[in-house]
Design a protein around this motif. Structure first.
Motif, PDB file in Angstrom:
ATOM      1  N   UNK B  58       0.813  -1.221   0.000  1.00 61.49           N
ATOM      2  CA  UNK B  58       0.000   0.000   0.000  1.00 61.49           C
ATOM      3  C   UNK B  58       0.846   1.271   0.000  1.00 61.49           C
ATOM      4  N   UNK B  88      -2.575   7.210  -3.485  1.00 65.71           N
ATOM      5  CA  UNK B  88      -3.458   7.557  -2.377  1.00 65.71           C
ATOM      6  C   UNK B  88      -4.897   7.118  -2.684  1.00 65.71           C
ATOM      7  N   UNK B  91      -5.310   3.349  -2.084  1.00 66.04           N
ATOM      8  CA  UNK B  91      -5.387   2.982  -0.656  1.00 66.04           C
ATOM      9  C   UNK B  91      -6.767   3.282  -0.100  1.00 66.04           C
ATOM     10  N   UNK B  92      -7.332   2.327   0.611  1.00 69.27           N
ATOM     11  CA  UNK B  92      -8.623   2.568   1.245  1.00 69.27           C
ATOM     12  C   UNK B  92      -9.785   2.296   0.332  1.00 69.27           C
ATOM     13  N   UNK B  96      -7.548  -2.133   1.121  1.00 65.40           N
ATOM     14  CA  UNK B  96      -7.761  -1.605   2.465  1.00 65.40           C
ATOM     15  C   UNK B  96      -6.931  -2.406   3.442  1.00 65.40           C
ATOM     16  N   UNK B  97      -6.779  -1.875   4.647  1.00 68.16           N
ATOM     17  CA  UNK B  97      -5.953  -2.604   5.601  1.00 68.16           C
ATOM     18  C   UNK B  97      -6.553  -2.538   7.002  1.00 68.16           C
TER      19      UNK B  97
END
Lengths: 277, 332
Positions: B58, B88, B91-92, B96-97
């Motif tokens: 990520x 960016x 990410x999400x 996702x994390x």
């Protein structure tokens, strides 16, 4: 026992509520100064020379017959205006520079901190003194000068708070979920440094009030304005003629202001700072 | 195994950390792939580099780390070649994390609702009240309205982790990286969270990269397992194969060390057979002395090490196909 009522959510501490109420009370008195007393603070000749406190002059008059009660009410207004506005200016600069410096580090950090070092290496009061002499001592100039010379210390505090806040796990989590630098500064870091910033801000108000009082005591205040410091300077002569009231009442108000804003700062830190809770 | 779309393909990934001006390689030539709807576990001890792999994917490696080589292909795009802003957005929203300890990875000064709104705003997405309630119900939160009003510290660890998972899923990502998602939780809660991940994977057609040191939680959920040791992938295989008959000595030790997991008798006898067939070329039982620079990373701890181990092997097919691989000369 926590206080009740609609404000309890924001001010969850009785002592803090009392201090905030006292500050607001003084601010209201200052704002309504012209209505509380119908006299003109800088007009001379209300009485013939130095007269002690009496029903018509609660705080007495000075050697030129000026009403000290009216002077002090208007002086309170000057002190609060100078204190709050220059603290706002200094804090705004400190927040922006401290945030950039702490968050991005690198050359920005170096630049900001070295400039701050230069400011901090010369006593602040001397700097302000010369700047006020250099420009004309109007209220606006005094506010600007105090504000522009007071940011380095709070900027350092903000920077160190940002440094510790940005290394938290939830900042990494926010970044991992696609938060941009601005998002992180506003949503993750700002709420964490807000209590400290508020506390430092309150302290700056008290600092600025003292600096303004000192400037006008030295005759470098705005000559058109009744300031608490200037009355102290007038009282230097009055005191030899037994006019203790000219010294006592302005001093009490300065002391009360300074103590209140220092208390405010301490209590904000104690009540809102999650690390001290 | 059906031919399916690769969601993520990591090829030859190496990550280095700068320590006192020297670059130390923490992840060394890692290959890894995850298909759509698949759950892949990356297993290894602390310091093996498994979390670094997640951070590299990520793009949130710490400032003193760099990717020195490799490719991270997500849906056909190399994430390492994306710009800051493009990455960016991935990410999400795409990947996702979920982290280890929900209480330190959720901002304590924001309510759960704020936390959802932060992620939505970061990606310019609108999340209504119904969406939030729906997300919380998906992670089996029974009173979503109360939870939305709460601050993270008002929630239990398990509840906070459910919330963290719900937030990670808020923008319907295709890949969820779960970095030790149960390590900070109670044993009973661990099982609940694993079951929850499994349910959500099915419901949302999600791919999961599960990073853990705990082989016990791999069994119920992972389709395939990658075992990592000292920055290297040392064994790859289906979960069933790896748990029933691990091949690499490190995996064997890892399984032996796990509570409640025992090597099957067949696996032990198979291993004995392999080791015996090699015994002619073995110089000694076990390896003593300093591990050679070029050798197998596990040599100093390996009870089966023999002279050939001073040269590091590649991943070697152990079952005649390339689905099960072990980085060990025993299977040459």
């Amino acid at each position: 026992m926590p206080p009740k009522g609609p404000l309890a959510k924001y001010i969850p501490d009785r002592r803090l509520a009392a201090v905030v109420a006292a500050v607001l009370f003084l601010a209201i008195i200052a704002a309504l100064a012209s209505y509380i007393s119908d006299k003109d603070p800088i007009r001379t000749g209300y009485a013939r020379g130095l007269t002690p406190p009496s029903p018509s002059f609660p705080f007495g008059t000075d050697q030129l017959g000026r009403d000290i009660f009216t002077w002090v009410l208007h002086g309170l207004r000057v002190s609060l205006i100078v204190g709050v506005s220059s603290a706002l200016i200094a804090m705004s600069i400190a927040l922006v520079l401290g945030m950039l410096s702490g968050y991005f580090g690198g050359w920005i950090d170096n630049l900001v901190m070295r400039v701050a070092d230069v400011f901090l290496s010369i006593p602040r009061f001397i700097l302000i003194l010369f700047a006020v002499i250099l420009f004309s001592p109007t209220l606006l100039n005094i506010v600007l000068v105090i504000g522009l010379f007071s940011w380095p210390e709070p900027a350092r505090i903000v920077r160190s708070e940002v440094l510790s806040a940005k290394s938290r796990e939830y900042v990494l989590a926010a970044r991992s979920m696609g938060a941009s630098d601005l998002d992180i500064m506003f949503s993750e870091i700002a709420p964490n440094i807000a209590p400290t910033a508020l506390a430092v801000g309150a302290l700056l108000v008290s600092d600025s009030i003292l600096i303004e009082a000192a400037l006008s005591f030295l005759g470098l205040g705005d000559p058109d304005l009744p300031s608490l410091g200037r009355m102290l300077s007038i009282a230097r002569q009055a005191i030899f003629a037994g006019g203790w009231w000219a010294l006592l009442f302005p001093s009490i108000f300065i002391i009360v202001l300074i103590v209140l804003f220092n208390l405010l700062s301490d209590l904000i830190n104690e009540v809102y700072n999650p690390r001290l809770r | 195994m059906p031919a399916s779309i690769k969601v993520l393909e990591v090829r030859g990934l190496s990550v280095e950390y700068s320590v006192d001006g020297v670059w130390i390689r923490a992840v060394d030539g890692v290959d890894l792939e995850i298909s759509r709807g698949e759950c892949v576990a990356l297993v290894g001890e602390s310091g093996s580099g498994k979390s670094t792999v997640a951070q590299a994917i990520i793009g949130v490696l710490p400032p003193n780390a760099r990717v020195s080589s490799g490719e991270i292909i997500y849906m056909g795009r190399d994430l390492l070649k994306l710009g800051r802003e493009e990455l960016r957005r991935v990410r999400g929203r795409e990947i996702s994390i979920v982290f280890q300890d929900p209480l330190s990875y959720l901002n304590p000064l924001r309510t759960v609702r704020d936390l959802f709104m932060d992620v939505a705003r970061d990606h310019g997405v609108d999340l209504g009240e119904d969406d939030l309630v729906d997300l919380l119900r998906r992670v089996r939160v029974t009173d979503p309205h109360r939870v939305l009003r709460s601050y993270p510290f008002q929630l239990s660890g398990g509840m906070a982790q459910r919330v963290a998972i719900a937030i990670a899923l808020a923008l319907k990502p295709k890949l969820l990286i779960a970095d030790e998602p149960t390590t900070a939780l109670d044993l009973t809660i661990q099982a609940q969270i694993i079951r929850l991940l499994l349910l959500i994977k099915e419901e949302m057609d999600l791919s999961i990269l599960l990073i853990t040191h705990d082989l016990g939680m791999v069994a119920p959920i992972a389709d395939r397992v990658y075992v990592m040791y000292s920055g290297r992938i040392v064994e790859v295989g289906s979960t069933g194969n790896i748990l029933a008959s691990p091949r690499h000595p490190y995996t064997i030790d890892l399984i032996r060390s796990a509570r409640g997991l025992y090597l099957s008798r067949e696996a032990v006898s198979e291993l004995d057979r392999v080791v015996r067939s090699r015994s002619s070329s073995r110089s000694s039982h076990g390896y003593s002395g300093k591990p050679p620079r070029e050798g197998c990373r596990y040599i100093a701890r390996c009870p089966y090490a023999f002279d050939k181990c001073s040269i590091e092997p590649n991943l070697i097919p152990v079952d005649g196909d390339d689905r099960s691989l072990a980085r060990c000369w025993l299977y040459e």
